[in-house]
Design a protein around this motif. Structure first.
Motif, PDB file in Angstrom:
ATOM      1  N   GLY A  71      -9.502 -16.041  14.729  1.00 10.64           N
ATOM      2  CA  GLY A  71      -8.370 -15.185  15.056  1.00 10.64           C
ATOM      3  C   GLY A  71      -7.471 -14.919  13.859  1.00 10.64           C
ATOM      4  N   TYR A  72      -7.728 -15.595  12.735  1.00 13.64           N
ATOM      5  CA  TYR A  72      -6.958 -15.358  11.522  1.00 13.64           C
ATOM      6  C   TYR A  72      -7.513 -14.136  10.807  1.00 13.64           C
ATOM      7  CZ  TYR A  72      -4.909 -19.991  11.946  1.00 13.64           C
ATOM      8  OH  TYR A  72      -4.229 -21.088  12.385  1.00 13.64           O
ATOM      9  N   ARG A  73      -6.633 -13.431  10.073  1.00  8.89           N
ATOM     10  CA  ARG A  73      -7.068 -12.288   9.272  1.00  8.89           C
ATOM     11  C   ARG A  73      -6.879 -12.641   7.811  1.00  8.89           C
ATOM     12  NH1 ARG A  73      -5.477  -6.597  11.345  1.00  8.89           N
ATOM     13  NH2 ARG A  73      -6.763  -6.271   9.542  1.00  8.89           N
ATOM     14  N   PHE A  74      -7.818 -12.239   6.984  1.00  7.14           N
ATOM     15  CA  PHE A  74      -7.786 -12.597   5.577  1.00  7.14           C
ATOM     16  C   PHE A  74      -7.647 -11.382   4.673  1.00  7.14           C
ATOM     17  CE2 PHE A  74     -10.337 -15.662   7.940  1.00  7.14           C
ATOM     18  CZ  PHE A  74      -9.559 -16.782   7.748  1.00  7.14           C
ATOM     19  N   ASP A  75      -7.218 -10.256   5.233  1.00  6.43           N
ATOM     20  CA  ASP A  75      -7.091  -9.045   4.429  1.00  6.43           C
ATOM     21  C   ASP A  75      -5.629  -8.642   4.213  1.00  6.43           C
ATOM     22  OD1 ASP A  75      -6.477  -8.309   6.998  1.00  6.43           O
ATOM     23  OD2 ASP A  75      -7.679  -6.486   6.988  1.00  6.43           O
ATOM     24  N   GLY A  76      -4.716  -9.597   4.275  1.00  6.78           N
ATOM     25  CA  GLY A  76      -3.292  -9.298   4.156  1.00  6.78           C
ATOM     26  C   GLY A  76      -2.922  -8.602   2.870  1.00  6.78           C
ATOM     27  N   ILE A  77      -3.479  -9.028   1.742  1.00  4.46           N
ATOM     28  CA  ILE A  77      -3.157  -8.408   0.461  1.00  4.46           C
ATOM     29  C   ILE A  77      -3.661  -6.969   0.413  1.00  4.46           C
ATOM     30  CG2 ILE A  77      -5.197  -9.238  -0.765  1.00  4.46           C
ATOM     31  CD1 ILE A  77      -1.694  -9.087  -2.260  1.00  4.46           C
ATOM     32  N   ASN A  78      -4.835  -6.717   0.977  1.00  6.95           N
ATOM     33  CA  ASN A  78      -5.359  -5.351   1.015  1.00  6.95           C
ATOM     34  C   ASN A  78      -4.503  -4.461   1.900  1.00  6.95           C
ATOM     35  OD1 ASN A  78      -7.506  -6.064  -0.639  1.00  6.95           O
ATOM     36  ND2 ASN A  78      -8.827  -6.559   1.079  1.00  6.95           N
ATOM     37  N   LYS A  79      -4.084  -4.984   3.032  1.00  3.84           N
ATOM     38  CA  LYS A  79      -3.241  -4.214   3.953  1.00  3.84           C
ATOM     39  C   LYS A  79      -1.893  -3.885   3.301  1.00  3.84           C
ATOM     40  CE  LYS A  79      -1.714  -4.256   8.735  1.00  3.84           C
ATOM     41  NZ  LYS A  79      -1.702  -5.003   9.987  1.00  3.84           N
ATOM     42  N   ALA A  80      -1.311  -4.853   2.599  1.00  3.88           N
ATOM     43  CA  ALA A  80      -0.036  -4.612   1.918  1.00  3.88           C
ATOM     44  C   ALA A  80      -0.190  -3.559   0.826  1.00  3.88           C
ATOM     45  CB  ALA A  80       0.494  -5.923   1.326  1.00  3.88           C
ATOM     46  N   ALA A  81      -1.275  -3.632   0.052  1.00  5.79           N
ATOM     47  CA  ALA A  81      -1.502  -2.646  -1.013  1.00  5.79           C
ATOM     48  C   ALA A  81      -1.681  -1.256  -0.423  1.00  5.79           C
ATOM     49  CB  ALA A  81      -2.731  -3.049  -1.822  1.00  5.79           C
ATOM     50  N   ASP A  82      -2.397  -1.136   0.690  1.00  8.19           N
ATOM     51  CA  ASP A  82      -2.567   0.166   1.338  1.00  8.19           C
ATOM     52  C   ASP A  82      -1.238   0.728   1.817  1.00  8.19           C
ATOM     53  OD1 ASP A  82      -5.286   0.158   0.883  1.00  8.19           O
ATOM     54  OD2 ASP A  82      -5.797  -0.609   2.895  1.00  8.19           O
ATOM     55  N   LEU A  83      -0.368  -0.122   2.362  1.00 10.65           N
ATOM     56  CA  LEU A  83       0.951   0.333   2.798  1.00 10.65           C
ATOM     57  C   LEU A  83       1.782   0.843   1.625  1.00 10.65           C
ATOM     58  CD1 LEU A  83       1.873  -2.463   5.386  1.00 10.65           C
ATOM     59  CD2 LEU A  83       1.347  -0.067   5.886  1.00 10.65           C
TER      60      LEU A  83
END
Length: 88
Positions: A71-83
């Motif tokens: 249930g954990y997500r490991f793409d936080g840095i990618n999501k932040a960069a896209d934002l």
């Protein structure tokens, strides 16, 4: 190879955890919780023999399991960069 235990838990990769006596109690508690999951084996030994390593590798090769889902997500840095890119 650079993966965290949580990332490994989201795969079908078997995991062998070695508990060493000089580590703190929290690591032993975490290992005991993980020990009940499919495809995870805990070794409570300070020194592991060559035979135990061979047994562990054979066990891992034979016991690939279905991918576990934490249930954990490991793409936080990618999501932040896209934002940030969307804002630019």
């Amino acid at each position: 190879a650079g993966s965290t235990p949580f990332q490994i838990l989201d795969t079908s990769i078997p995991m062998i955890i070695q508990c060493r006596s000089y580590k703190d109690r929290e690591q032993h508690d975490t290992a005991s919780r993980l020990d009940g999951l499919e495809g995870i084996r805990v070794i409570e030994s300070q020194n592991i023999s060559a035979g135990a390593v061979e047994d562990g590798l054979q066990w891992g090769l034979k016991n690939r399991c279905e991918p576990r889902q934490t249930g954990y997500r490991f793409d936080g840095i990618n999501k932040a960069a896209d934002l940030v890119l969307d804002l630019l």
